[in-house]
Design a protein around this motif. Structure first.
Motif, PDB file in Angstrom:
ATOM      1  N   LYS A 330      12.190  -1.572 -26.485  1.00 38.20           N
ATOM      2  CA  LYS A 330      11.158  -2.437 -25.830  1.00 38.20           C
ATOM      3  C   LYS A 330      10.850  -3.548 -26.934  1.00 38.20           C
ATOM      4  O   LYS A 330      10.866  -4.599 -26.698  1.00 38.20           O
ATOM      5  N   ALA A 331      10.691  -2.945 -28.241  1.00 36.97           N
ATOM      6  CA  ALA A 331      10.488  -4.142 -29.319  1.00 36.97           C
ATOM      7  C   ALA A 331      11.662  -5.198 -29.419  1.00 36.97           C
ATOM      8  O   ALA A 331      11.356  -6.363 -29.660  1.00 36.97           O
ATOM      9  N   ALA A 332      13.040  -4.705 -29.147  1.00 38.62           N
ATOM     10  CA  ALA A 332      14.025  -5.499 -29.069  1.00 38.62           C
ATOM     11  C   ALA A 332      14.122  -6.616 -28.157  1.00 38.62           C
ATOM     12  O   ALA A 332      14.491  -7.575 -28.488  1.00 38.62           O
ATOM     13  N   VAL A 333      13.518  -6.213 -26.956  1.00 37.72           N
ATOM     14  CA  VAL A 333      13.779  -7.088 -25.496  1.00 37.72           C
ATOM     15  C   VAL A 333      12.486  -8.123 -26.067  1.00 37.72           C
ATOM     16  O   VAL A 333      12.641  -9.384 -25.869  1.00 37.72           O
ATOM     17  N   GLU A 334      11.352  -7.425 -26.490  1.00 37.92           N
ATOM     18  CA  GLU A 334      10.131  -8.558 -26.607  1.00 37.92           C
ATOM     19  C   GLU A 334      10.487  -9.588 -27.953  1.00 37.92           C
ATOM     20  O   GLU A 334      10.226 -10.803 -27.652  1.00 37.92           O
ATOM     21  N   GLU A 335      11.363  -9.188 -29.008  1.00 41.15           N
ATOM     22  CA  GLU A 335      11.608 -10.097 -30.115  1.00 41.15           C
ATOM     23  C   GLU A 335      12.673 -11.049 -29.519  1.00 41.15           C
ATOM     24  O   GLU A 335      12.486 -12.303 -30.036  1.00 41.15           O
ATOM     25  N   ARG A 336      13.577 -10.617 -28.489  1.00 42.34           N
ATOM     26  CA  ARG A 336      14.639 -11.497 -28.173  1.00 42.34           C
ATOM     27  C   ARG A 336      13.940 -12.792 -27.201  1.00 42.34           C
ATOM     28  O   ARG A 336      14.163 -13.716 -27.342  1.00 42.34           O
ATOM     29  N   VAL A 337      13.003 -12.197 -26.428  1.00 41.16           N
ATOM     30  CA  VAL A 337      12.136 -13.129 -25.477  1.00 41.16           C
ATOM     31  C   VAL A 337      11.579 -14.030 -26.451  1.00 41.16           C
ATOM     32  O   VAL A 337      11.587 -15.274 -26.069  1.00 41.16           O
ATOM     33  N   LYS A 338      10.901 -13.466 -27.469  1.00 41.37           N
ATOM     34  CA  LYS A 338      10.034 -14.360 -28.393  1.00 41.37           C
ATOM     35  C   LYS A 338      10.838 -15.577 -28.867  1.00 41.37           C
ATOM     36  O   LYS A 338      10.443 -16.879 -29.015  1.00 41.37           O
ATOM     37  N   THR A 339      12.183 -15.239 -29.265  1.00 41.88           N
ATOM     38  CA  THR A 339      13.087 -16.184 -30.006  1.00 41.88           C
ATOM     39  C   THR A 339      13.437 -17.196 -28.848  1.00 41.88           C
ATOM     40  O   THR A 339      13.882 -18.309 -29.098  1.00 41.88           O
ATOM     41  N   GLN A 340      13.737 -16.586 -27.675  1.00 45.77           N
ATOM     42  CA  GLN A 340      14.321 -17.551 -26.664  1.00 45.77           C
ATOM     43  C   GLN A 340      13.235 -18.425 -26.166  1.00 45.77           C
ATOM     44  O   GLN A 340      13.385 -19.689 -26.093  1.00 45.77           O
ATOM     45  N   MET A 341      12.007 -18.147 -26.333  1.00 40.87           N
ATOM     46  CA  MET A 341      11.059 -19.053 -26.158  1.00 40.87           C
ATOM     47  C   MET A 341      10.578 -20.088 -27.145  1.00 40.87           C
ATOM     48  O   MET A 341      10.322 -21.196 -26.597  1.00 40.87           O
ATOM     49  N   ASP A 342      10.720 -19.597 -28.526  1.00 41.19           N
ATOM     50  CA  ASP A 342      11.038 -20.553 -29.597  1.00 41.19           C
ATOM     51  C   ASP A 342      12.140 -21.563 -29.323  1.00 41.19           C
ATOM     52  O   ASP A 342      11.873 -22.954 -29.492  1.00 41.19           O
ATOM     53  N   LEU A 343      13.238 -21.295 -28.858  1.00 42.24           N
ATOM     54  CA  LEU A 343      14.429 -22.133 -28.649  1.00 42.24           C
ATOM     55  C   LEU A 343      14.237 -23.093 -27.490  1.00 42.24           C
ATOM     56  O   LEU A 343      14.379 -24.311 -27.547  1.00 42.24           O
ATOM     57  N   ILE A 344      13.519 -22.630 -26.261  1.00 36.95           N
ATOM     58  CA  ILE A 344      13.287 -23.567 -25.277  1.00 36.95           C
ATOM     59  C   ILE A 344      12.244 -24.503 -25.627  1.00 36.95           C
ATOM     60  O   ILE A 344      12.396 -25.641 -25.351  1.00 36.95           O
ATOM     61  N   GLU A 345      11.106 -24.245 -26.413  1.00 35.86           N
ATOM     62  CA  GLU A 345      10.231 -25.322 -27.017  1.00 35.86           C
ATOM     63  C   GLU A 345      10.786 -26.135 -27.870  1.00 35.86           C
ATOM     64  O   GLU A 345      10.573 -27.468 -27.727  1.00 35.86           O
ATOM     65  N   ALA A 346      11.886 -25.704 -28.640  1.00 33.09           N
ATOM     66  CA  ALA A 346      12.656 -26.588 -29.390  1.00 33.09           C
ATOM     67  C   ALA A 346      13.739 -27.290 -28.633  1.00 33.09           C
ATOM     68  O   ALA A 346      14.577 -28.533 -29.329  1.00 33.09           O
ATOM     69  N   GLY A 347      13.910 -27.173 -27.316  1.00 38.43           N
ATOM     70  CA  GLY A 347      15.153 -27.859 -26.428  1.00 38.43           C
ATOM     71  C   GLY A 347      16.443 -27.216 -26.778  1.00 38.43           C
ATOM     72  O   GLY A 347      17.369 -28.107 -26.649  1.00 38.43           O
TER      73      GLY A 347
END
Length: 439
Positions: A330-347
């Motif tokens: 579960k931690a790996a999924v949550e970490e990937r999602v967190k990074t994805q959200m950061d990437l989305i915010e950065a465009g």
């Protein structure tokens, strides 16, 4: 004396041998056929200052996810073409350099501009096409239509018997919903050059999209034994056959195909195919109510750890999340999602919010929180196309939503989705599921 490529474009080489091997090597590359690398190395040996041969070799390294080798090769091509190359060759190398360096948006823009000037430069025209091409991985919601538009814009420049163009024009139409037309074009391309894994693959897709599952299985069973296991699409084409076995309710045969041709220890496929094929097959097997043998998920996870460690390639991200969810990480999924959200915010994640949504939905499904899966996935279901890949590959996400509807008691919504699927493409599995709903 001027030498030419296989579509009549001039080449900056003084060696007939180098030009001949380049023509052969490009055709092998475009066919996903073994020995392309060796033939292109032969072109380079015959003329070490042949920039396009170095560039094509760089492209093969990139396909294999051999990033450092690809960068070194394209740098050599850039150095040579700056002092010995035409405008077309300099543009050709520049487009490949952008793609290899990960500047996908710029590479797509330059590839389209290049094709407008030199439409018969097929290695560059190939870059936006295909399930893993620059259009598919652009994050566009209409990339299926964009591929059709590109092919139709340049169709007049190709002979009626150009096997490569027929293959990709046909695949583009079939993926975009014009299945009969796409299948006819692809069939002609396949008939003209049967030693072409891309054509066999495209034709199996067209058959699948038309509901001709038995024909697709027969095609693969007849054709695959003649394709060496070192071919990069060998395992993936076998994956289609394994899905066919699941479709007809034969998990034992599906697992045999997986063990013999698809699992990481036996395939020579591209990493993006190996990660996605293993994840999606095992997920389907389990979700359809069959047992995944011990160790298979762990083997897929061990292989995937070596590739796509950083989030950002949407298609790979969702499949790595599937593997992590299935193995309880579960931690790996949550970490990937967190990074994805950061990437989305950065465009910087062009596919957008649908990517973390699929990852979170996969985790909910694995934890048997089917209502939660529906809550996450249903609002973005229409955006799944943005992750790229083919319709057959993305169908797994629709299966996830359908099964979550069924298992969370959303019977009406499950029925509506099944009716749409059966209308779009007949399916023995969907027919079975429909029978379960109305029983």
């Amino acid at each position: 004396m001027t030498r030419f490529d296989s579509r009549g474009l001039p080449l900056s080489t003084t060696s007939d041998l180098a030009a001949g091997r380049y023509r052969q090597g490009i055709d092998l590359l475009l066919s996903a056929w073994p020995s392309a690398a060796e033939v292109l190395e032969g072109a380079i040996a015959a003329d070490p200052d042949f920039a396009l041969a170095h560039a094509a070799r760089a492209r093969l390294h990139a396909i294999r996810n051999e990033a450092a080798k690809a960068r070194a090769r394209i740098a050599t091509a850039e150095e040579i073409v700056a002092r010995r190359g035409t405008d077309r060759e300099r543009s050709h190398v520049a487009v490949l350099s952008l793609a290899i360096s990960g500047q996908s948006a710029k590479a797509l823009e330059r590839a389209l501009a290049h094709a407008d000037t030199w439409p018969r430069d097929v290695l560059i025209l190939s870059l936006p096409l295909g399930a893993f091409g620059l259009f598919a991985f652009s994050g566009m919601a209409d990339h299926d239509q964009a591929r059709v538009d590109l092919c139709e814009r340049h169709a007049r420049h190709f002979d009626a018997d150009d096997w490569w163009f027929l293959t990709y024009r046909g695949w583009s139409h079939a993926e975009n919903g014009n299945v009969a037309h796409g299948r006819a074009l692809t069939q002609r391309g396949f008939d003209l050059r049967r030693n072409n894994a891309n054509a066999a693959h495209a034709l199996s897709h067209a058959m699948y999209e038309g509901g001709a599952h038995d024909e697709a299985e027969r095609l693969i069973a007849d054709w695959l034994p003649g394709y060496d296991r070192s071919g990069i699409l060998h395992g993936h084409i076998a994956w289609h056959s394994a899905l066919g076995a699941l479709e007809r309710g034969d998990p034992e045969q599906a697992l045999t195909i997986y063990a013999d041709y698809i699992q990481p220890s036996v395939t020579s496929g591209m990493p993006v195919n190996v990660v996605s094929d293993t994840a999606s097959f095992l997920w389907r097997l389990e979700a359809y109510g069959h047992t995944v043998p011990a160790g298979l998920w762990q083997d897929a996870a061990a292989y995937s750890e070596g590739f796509f460690q950083k989030a950002g390639l949407a298609f790979a991200d969702v499949h790595r999340a599937l593997i992590a969810a299935a193995t309880g990480d579960k931690a790996a999924v949550e970490e990937r999602v967190k990074t994805q959200m950061d990437l989305i915010e950065a465009g910087a994640l062009t596919a957008g919010p649908v990517v973390p949504a699929i990852c979170r939905a996969a985790l909910a499904f694995a934890e048997e929180d089917y209502a939660g899966c529906v809550r996450i996935l249903e609002p973005v279901a229409a955006e799944v196309v943005r992750i790229g890949g083919s319709g057959a590959q993305r169908e797994m996400m629709e299966d996830m939503l359908l099964l979550a509807f069924m298992r969370s008691g959303e019977v009406a919504k499950a029925g509506e989705l099944l009716d749409r699927r059966l209308h779009r493409r007949p399916s023995a599995r969907d027919t079975r599921w429909h029978g379960m709903l109305v029983a």
